[in-house]
Enzyme design. Structure first.
Site, PDB file in Angstrom:
ATOM      1  N   GLY A   8       0.788  -1.203   0.044  1.00 21.61           N
ATOM      2  CA  GLY A   8       0.217  -0.031  -0.073  1.00 21.61           C
ATOM      3  C   GLY A   8       0.784   1.382  -0.052  1.00 21.61           C
ATOM      4  O   GLY A   8       2.026   1.181  -0.168  1.00 21.61           O
TER       5      GLY A   8
ATOM      6  N   ILE B  98       1.938   3.476   2.287  1.00 15.84           N
ATOM      7  CA  ILE B  98       3.023   3.503   3.324  1.00 15.84           C
ATOM      8  C   ILE B  98       3.621   2.033   3.296  1.00 15.84           C
ATOM      9  O   ILE B  98       5.059   2.153   3.198  1.00 15.84           O
ATOM     10  CB  ILE B  98       2.683   3.919   4.726  1.00 15.84           C
ATOM     11  CG1 ILE B  98       1.944   5.307   4.811  1.00 15.84           C
ATOM     12  CG2 ILE B  98       3.449   3.776   5.569  1.00 15.84           C
ATOM     13  CD1 ILE B  98       1.378   5.680   5.964  1.00 15.84           C
TER      14      ILE B  98
ATOM     15  N   ALA C 203      -1.937  -2.679   7.799  1.00 17.00           N
ATOM     16  CA  ALA C 203      -3.224  -2.761   7.024  1.00 17.00           C
ATOM     17  C   ALA C 203      -4.257  -1.992   7.720  1.00 17.00           C
ATOM     18  O   ALA C 203      -4.410  -1.854   8.956  1.00 17.00           O
ATOM     19  CB  ALA C 203      -3.645  -4.084   6.758  1.00 17.00           C
TER      20      ALA C 203
ATOM     21  N   ILE D 222      -8.289   0.633   6.887  1.00 18.06           N
ATOM     22  CA  ILE D 222      -9.098   1.386   6.067  1.00 18.06           C
ATOM     23  C   ILE D 222      -9.958   2.446   6.445  1.00 18.06           C
ATOM     24  O   ILE D 222      -9.791   2.326   7.874  1.00 18.06           O
ATOM     25  CB  ILE D 222     -10.154   0.281   5.404  1.00 18.06           C
ATOM     26  CG1 ILE D 222     -10.752  -0.455   6.575  1.00 18.06           C
ATOM     27  CG2 ILE D 222      -9.420  -0.937   4.533  1.00 18.06           C
ATOM     28  CD1 ILE D 222     -12.211  -1.122   6.083  1.00 18.06           C
TER      29      ILE D 222
ATOM     30  N   ASP E 164     -15.484   6.932   6.701  1.00 17.34           N
ATOM     31  CA  ASP E 164     -15.805   7.854   7.461  1.00 17.34           C
ATOM     32  C   ASP E 164     -17.240   8.273   7.277  1.00 17.34           C
ATOM     33  O   ASP E 164     -17.879   7.873   6.201  1.00 17.34           O
ATOM     34  CB  ASP E 164     -15.012   9.182   6.954  1.00 17.34           C
ATOM     35  CG  ASP E 164     -13.557   8.957   7.278  1.00 17.34           C
ATOM     36  OD1 ASP E 164     -13.048   7.998   7.735  1.00 17.34           O
ATOM     37  OD2 ASP E 164     -12.516   9.896   6.688  1.00 17.34           O
TER      38      ASP E 164
ATOM     39  N   TYR F  62     -12.689   4.921  13.144  1.00 18.14           N
ATOM     40  CA  TYR F  62     -11.384   4.794  12.781  1.00 18.14           C
ATOM     41  C   TYR F  62     -10.383   5.120  14.112  1.00 18.14           C
ATOM     42  O   TYR F  62      -9.588   4.447  14.407  1.00 18.14           O
ATOM     43  CB  TYR F  62     -11.048   5.547  11.614  1.00 18.14           C
ATOM     44  CG  TYR F  62      -9.540   5.585  11.158  1.00 18.14           C
ATOM     45  CD1 TYR F  62      -8.899   4.521  10.030  1.00 18.14           C
ATOM     46  CD2 TYR F  62      -8.644   6.772  11.576  1.00 18.14           C
ATOM     47  CE1 TYR F  62      -7.648   4.794   9.858  1.00 18.14           C
ATOM     48  CE2 TYR F  62      -7.315   6.961  11.088  1.00 18.14           C
ATOM     49  CZ  TYR F  62      -6.667   5.749  10.413  1.00 18.14           C
ATOM     50  OH  TYR F  62      -5.402   5.816  10.017  1.00 18.14           O
TER      51      TYR F  62
ATOM     52  N   TYR G  12      -0.207  13.278   8.898  1.00 18.89           N
ATOM     53  CA  TYR G  12      -0.483  13.279   7.411  1.00 18.89           C
ATOM     54  C   TYR G  12       0.986  12.892   6.691  1.00 18.89           C
ATOM     55  O   TYR G  12       1.714  13.598   6.588  1.00 18.89           O
ATOM     56  CB  TYR G  12      -0.956  14.773   7.004  1.00 18.89           C
ATOM     57  CG  TYR G  12      -2.250  15.260   7.216  1.00 18.89           C
ATOM     58  CD1 TYR G  12      -3.333  14.623   6.367  1.00 18.89           C
ATOM     59  CD2 TYR G  12      -2.626  16.037   8.211  1.00 18.89           C
ATOM     60  CE1 TYR G  12      -4.823  15.000   6.776  1.00 18.89           C
ATOM     61  CE2 TYR G  12      -4.063  16.357   8.722  1.00 18.89           C
ATOM     62  CZ  TYR G  12      -4.989  15.659   7.790  1.00 18.89           C
ATOM     63  OH  TYR G  12      -6.251  15.980   8.184  1.00 18.89           O
TER      64      TYR G  12
HETATM   65  P1  NDP Z   1      -3.349   2.266   2.022  1.00 16.41           P
HETATM   66  O1  NDP Z   1      -4.775   2.292   1.742  1.00 16.41           O
HETATM   67  O2  NDP Z   1      -2.357   2.970   0.999  1.00 16.41           O
HETATM   68  O3  NDP Z   1      -2.780   0.854   2.252  1.00 16.41           O
HETATM   69  C1  NDP Z   1      -3.524   0.013   3.271  1.00 16.41           C
HETATM   70  C2  NDP Z   1      -3.293  -1.237   3.066  1.00 16.41           C
HETATM   71  O4  NDP Z   1      -3.922  -2.142   3.805  1.00 16.41           O
HETATM   72  C3  NDP Z   1      -3.486  -1.767   1.360  1.00 16.41           C
HETATM   73  O5  NDP Z   1      -2.135  -2.435   1.089  1.00 16.41           O
HETATM   74  C4  NDP Z   1      -4.486  -2.832   1.715  1.00 16.41           C
HETATM   75  O6  NDP Z   1      -4.116  -3.852   0.720  1.00 16.41           O
HETATM   76  C5  NDP Z   1      -4.353  -3.354   3.055  1.00 16.41           C
HETATM   77  N1  NDP Z   1      -5.657  -3.972   3.449  1.00 16.41           N
HETATM   78  C6  NDP Z   1      -6.746  -3.220   3.731  1.00 16.41           C
HETATM   79  N2  NDP Z   1      -7.834  -3.954   4.145  1.00 16.41           N
HETATM   80  C7  NDP Z   1      -7.223  -5.015   4.161  1.00 16.41           C
HETATM   81  C8  NDP Z   1      -7.538  -6.469   4.645  1.00 16.41           C
HETATM   82  N3  NDP Z   1      -8.986  -6.722   4.924  1.00 16.41           N
HETATM   83  N4  NDP Z   1      -6.726  -7.700   4.574  1.00 16.41           N
HETATM   84  C9  NDP Z   1      -5.549  -7.335   3.957  1.00 16.41           C
HETATM   85  N5  NDP Z   1      -4.950  -6.328   3.772  1.00 16.41           N
HETATM   86  C10 NDP Z   1      -5.967  -5.238   3.589  1.00 16.41           C
HETATM   87  O7  NDP Z   1      -3.226   3.305   2.972  1.00 16.41           O
HETATM   88  P2  NDP Z   1      -1.866   4.070   3.673  1.00 16.41           P
HETATM   89  O8  NDP Z   1      -0.570   3.418   3.290  1.00 16.41           O
HETATM   90  O9  NDP Z   1      -1.997   5.334   3.674  1.00 16.41           O
HETATM   91  O10 NDP Z   1      -1.944   3.656   5.265  1.00 16.41           O
HETATM   92  C11 NDP Z   1      -1.234   2.464   5.989  1.00 16.41           C
HETATM   93  C12 NDP Z   1      -1.307   2.630   7.333  1.00 16.41           C
HETATM   94  O11 NDP Z   1      -0.965   3.859   7.866  1.00 16.41           O
HETATM   95  C13 NDP Z   1      -3.020   2.262   7.688  1.00 16.41           C
HETATM   96  O12 NDP Z   1      -2.934   1.564   8.908  1.00 16.41           O
HETATM   97  C14 NDP Z   1      -3.356   3.850   7.960  1.00 16.41           C
HETATM   98  O13 NDP Z   1      -4.362   3.682   8.823  1.00 16.41           O
HETATM   99  C15 NDP Z   1      -2.174   4.448   8.679  1.00 16.41           C
HETATM  100  N6  NDP Z   1      -2.125   5.767   8.523  1.00 16.41           N
HETATM  101  C16 NDP Z   1      -1.943   6.422   7.400  1.00 16.41           C
HETATM  102  C17 NDP Z   1      -1.859   7.882   7.371  1.00 16.41           C
HETATM  103  C18 NDP Z   1      -1.775   8.569   6.002  1.00 16.41           C
HETATM  104  O14 NDP Z   1      -1.516   9.847   5.925  1.00 16.41           O
HETATM  105  N7  NDP Z   1      -1.475   7.749   4.734  1.00 16.41           N
HETATM  106  C19 NDP Z   1      -1.810   8.715   8.547  1.00 16.41           C
HETATM  107  C20 NDP Z   1      -1.994   7.812   9.738  1.00 16.41           C
HETATM  108  C21 NDP Z   1      -2.332   6.365   9.901  1.00 16.41           C
HETATM  109  P3  NDP Z   1      -4.210  -3.624  -1.003  1.00 16.41           P
HETATM  110  O15 NDP Z   1      -2.762  -3.163  -1.133  1.00 16.41           O
HETATM  111  O16 NDP Z   1      -4.562  -5.036  -1.373  1.00 16.41           O
HETATM  112  O17 NDP Z   1      -5.436  -2.705  -1.203  1.00 16.41           O
END
Ligand code: NDP
Length: 246
Positions: free
Chosen positions: A13, A15, A89, A91, A94, A153, A185
């Site tokens: 994903g 990050i 991981a 989602i 909101d 969340y 962020y």
């Molecule tokens: P992304 O949506 O880019 O990545 C989330 C990842 O979680 C994806 O790779 C997705 O898989 C995976 N995922 C979601 N649901 C499932 C599931 N049921 N089973 C397996 N894998 C799953 O988000 P970010 O990279 O931005 O976020 C990463 C983490 O950082 C999260 O926990 C988020 O809450 C946290 N965060 C992010 C911030 C930001 O500014 N970006 C700020 C604060 C916290 P797939 O690749 O297959 O879609």
């Protein structure tokens, strides 16, 4: 313990990809989890196979307890001992509570918090046996301060802190550390897609006057994953440019 397997959920994903690359470059065999039928995995598999051959992309649902048990057993048998678990991981779905449907609540709790239980529960027996482990869960600034429209969340992310401090106490004497990292962020594609005027407004709320970079989260995760970080447990590392100081 030598660098063995690092299991990173959401490992391809926004990050997660940076976490995967960072730990792979440090010599771990990284198992990068993704969703079944993941478009990220499809898009990145070829590139990662070339640049980081010590990465295995593995689709499984982090919200499914039985599947997490099976996947962890399979990794231990076919790839190697899991020394590092990164619960990344997550989602969002909101909505203000007034309008939040039970499904919005349930799925966010399942994916963001139950997943932490599912995976920690699965990796723990072997970590305890080997008396070594590093568990890092990616929480959020919004779990610390709350956020309009994110009761689900924020509750899930805040839940990680209590979980982490409790588990840290249970396993501290066995060479296993348990910590959280709480990003503010971070400039992933999601943030890049926001209209520039709104981005500018958000940027002005951050004391360092810029968004964080995913590499900065990867740096913290690498640090906590290191064998030499064994005295840090039950901690939270906030990486938010000074936006929230707790
Ligand atoms: P992304 O949506 O880019 O990545 C989330 C990842 O979680 C994806 O790779 C997705 O898989 C995976 N995922 C979601 N649901 C499932 C599931 N049921 N089973 C397996 N894998 C799953 O988000 P970010 O990279 O931005 O976020 C990463 C983490 O950082 C999260 O926990 C988020 O809450 C946290 N965060 C992010 C911030 C930001 O500014 N970006 C700020 C604060 C916290 P797939 O690749 O297959 O879609």
């Amino acid at each position: 313990m030598e660098k063995t397997v690092a299991l990173i959920t959401g490992g391809v994903g926004g990050i997660g990809l940076y976490l995967t690359k960072a730990l792979a470059e440090e010599g771990y065999h990284v198992v990068a989890g993704c969703r079944p039928n993941s478009s990220n995995a499809e898009r990145l598999a070829g590139e990662l196979a070339q640049s980081h051959p010590n990465v295995t992309i593995l689709p499984f649902d982090v919200a499914d307890f039985g599947e997490c048990q099976r996947i962890v057993l399979d990794i231990e048998e076919t790839i190697g001992p899991i020394g590092v678990l990164v619960n990344n991981a997550g989602i969002t779905k909101d909505g203000t509570l007034k309008k939040m449907e039970p499904e919005q609540w349930r799925s966010v709790l399942d994916t963001n918090l139950d997943s932490v239980f599912n995976l920690c529960r699965a990796v723990l027996p072997k970590m305890l046996e080997r008396e070594y482990g590093r568990i890092i869960s990616i929480s959020s600034i919004n779990g610390q301060k709350g956020q309009f429209g994110q009761c689900n969340y924020a509750a899930a992310k805040a839940g990680m802190y209590g979980f982490t401090k409790s588990l840290a106490q249970e396993v501290a004497a066995k060479g296993i550390t348990v910590n959280t990292v709480s990003p503010g962020y971070i400039e992933t594609d999601m943030i890049k897609a926001i209209d520039e005027a709104i981005r500018d407004k958000i940027r002005r709320q951050i004391p360092v006057q810029r968004f964080g970079q995913p590499e900065e989260i990867a740096r913290a995760v690498s640090f906590l994953a290191d064998k030499q970080s064994g005295f840090i447990t039950g901690s939270n590392l906030a990486i938010n440019g000074g936006q929230y100081m707790a």
